[in-house]
Design an enzyme around this catalytic site. Structure first.
Site, short mmCIF file in Angstrom:
data_model
loop_
_atom_site.label_atom_id
_atom_site.label_comp_id
_atom_site.label_asym_id
_atom_site.label_seq_id
_atom_site.Cartn_x
_atom_site.Cartn_y
_atom_site.Cartn_z
N GLY A 322 -6.82 78.62 -3.51
CA GLY A 322 -5.90 77.49 -3.62
C GLY A 322 -6.27 76.39 -2.66
O GLY A 322 -7.42 76.26 -2.23
N GLU A 323 -5.29 75.56 -2.29
CA GLU A 323 -5.48 74.47 -1.33
C GLU A 323 -6.53 73.46 -1.79
O GLU A 323 -7.15 72.79 -0.98
CB GLU A 323 -5.84 75.02 0.05
CG GLU A 323 -4.80 75.95 0.63
CD GLU A 323 -5.26 76.65 1.90
OE1 GLU A 323 -6.12 76.10 2.61
OE2 GLU A 323 -4.77 77.75 2.17
N GLY A 324 -6.75 73.36 -3.10
CA GLY A 324 -7.70 72.39 -3.62
C GLY A 324 -9.15 72.81 -3.56
O GLY A 324 -10.03 72.06 -4.01
#
Length: 376
Positions: A322-324
């Site tokens: 996650g987190e881009g």
């Protein structure tokens, strides 16, 4: 429910320019590289040309990573591998340059922006530019209570719209969109299940940091209970976000829709961004034409949402963080597609070059290869 009429986005959002896309396709037919030989890069270049409204496509020179952050009360049930209320630590890691997305962004020369919408910490614990859009401290426990009040949902949605406008006005030409949250994948699973009409187990995954079987069962139960609360409000997408979403998810939905209004392309990261995109599609059916799915995160909810929007992930590298992070990995692919579409010579140019040098360009490779014998 609110003075905000999200249905207005249906009229405000146009599709990428179809005429320009046809021009881009025609230009591709004239390039020296055979049609189809670049695979999906051809489609990406043509999509980007239509989004920009110009042929040849311009290079993607000012991308930005935008991460919406928040804590979710549902994490109190042990549905995440991380303790409830600890998303602030993840945000600090991003800001201090120690997270994977920060490392990749530094290598690629892409700035990262974090927008705190509902972190469970004091506002003065983080820089002012991070917390200035904050709506509340943590979102509610969606299995038994609403994530947000109607007023908070509208404020979060409007904050996302404002961030999209800020990015478009600053010259950002493509956004990598992700989240920094604890409990966010559970809320995302509820949204996907509600909008796709599926059961909790079909959309419930293991999260960014994989949970064990017992935690997965708790997560399924939480999604099931929240889903019961979501179904009665399916007709109002803003109320749906208030009931079972969260401030960060409401803001991401507003961001995605306004980015489409401003003709700003977006690469979606994982299940949270995809769930918000699915809500956005329900509001404005043309909006997904402005979005790319960056990667396959392995979350079943993401797969369900992308299938509903007819978006195919660009990459499948098994990145679940996650987190881009996964979506940022796809950015060089999009930039490569733009460069190839813009800079490869066409057949006429190649022919003129060959004539000037006294060599016929057409069939040149074959003629050079004639008479050459391969290895025995």
């Amino acid at each position: 429910m609110s003075s905000l009429n999200v249905d207005d986005f249906t009229d405000l959002i146009e599709r990428p320019d179809g005429g320009v896309r046809r021009d881009a396709e025609a230009r591709r037919e004239r390039l020296v590289v055979p049609p189809g030989s670049l695979g999906r890069l051809d489609d990406l270049g043509e999509w980007l040309a239509a989004a920009q409204g110009t042929v040849p496509v311009r290079p993607v020179e000012r991308p930005r990573v935008v991460l919406f952050a928040g804590d979710h009360g549902i994490a109190e049930l042990g549905v995440s591998a991380r303790p409830a209320g600890t998303a602030e630590r993840l945000v600090r890691s991003v800001l201090e340059g120690g997270s994977p997305v920060s490392v990749l962004a530094r290598r690629l020369g892409v700035p990262v922006r974090v927008v705190d919408m509902a972190l469970d910490c004091e506002p003065d614990a983080l820089p002012a530019e991070v917390v200035r859009h904050r709506v509340r401290r943590g979102s509610g426990r969606i299995d038994v209570e609403d994530a947000l009040t109607p007023q908070e949902a509208e404020a979060a949605f409007r904050a996302g719209v404002a961030v999209a406008d800020e990015e478009a006005d600053s010259g950002t030409d493509l956004v990598v969109l992700g989240d920094v949250s604890v409990g966010g994948t559970t809320a995302a699973a509820v949204l996907v299940a509600a909008l796709c009409g599926t059961d909790a187990s079909v959309v419930t995954g293991r999260g960014g940091v994989a949970i064990d079987d017992l935690a997965w069962m708790r997560k399924c139960a939480a999604v099931r209970d929240a889903l019961r609360r979501a179904r009665p409000v399916l007709g109002d997408q803003l109320e749906l976000l208030a009931t079972v979403g969260g401030a960060d998810l409401a803001a991401m939905t507003g961001f995605l829709l306004q980015a489409a209004v401003r003709k700003l392309p977006v690469i979606l990261d994982g299940v949270v961004a995809s769930a918000c995109a699915l809500v956005g599609q329900r509001i404005a059916f043309r909006a997904p034409d402005w979005w790319l799915a960056g990667h396959n995160s392995g979350e079943p909810g993401q797969a369900k949402a992308l299938d509903r929007m007819a978006l195919e992930p660009l990459l499948d590298q098994g990145v679940t963080l996650g987190e881009g992070t996964g979506a940022l990995l796809a950015l060089p692919l999009v930039q490569a597609a733009a460069a190839l579409a813009a800079e490869l010579p066409d057949k006429e140019t190649e022919k003129e070059t060959g004539e000037e040098s006294g060599e016929p360009a057409e069939g040149l490779a074959e003629e050079r290869g004639a008479g050459e014998e391969g290895p025995a």
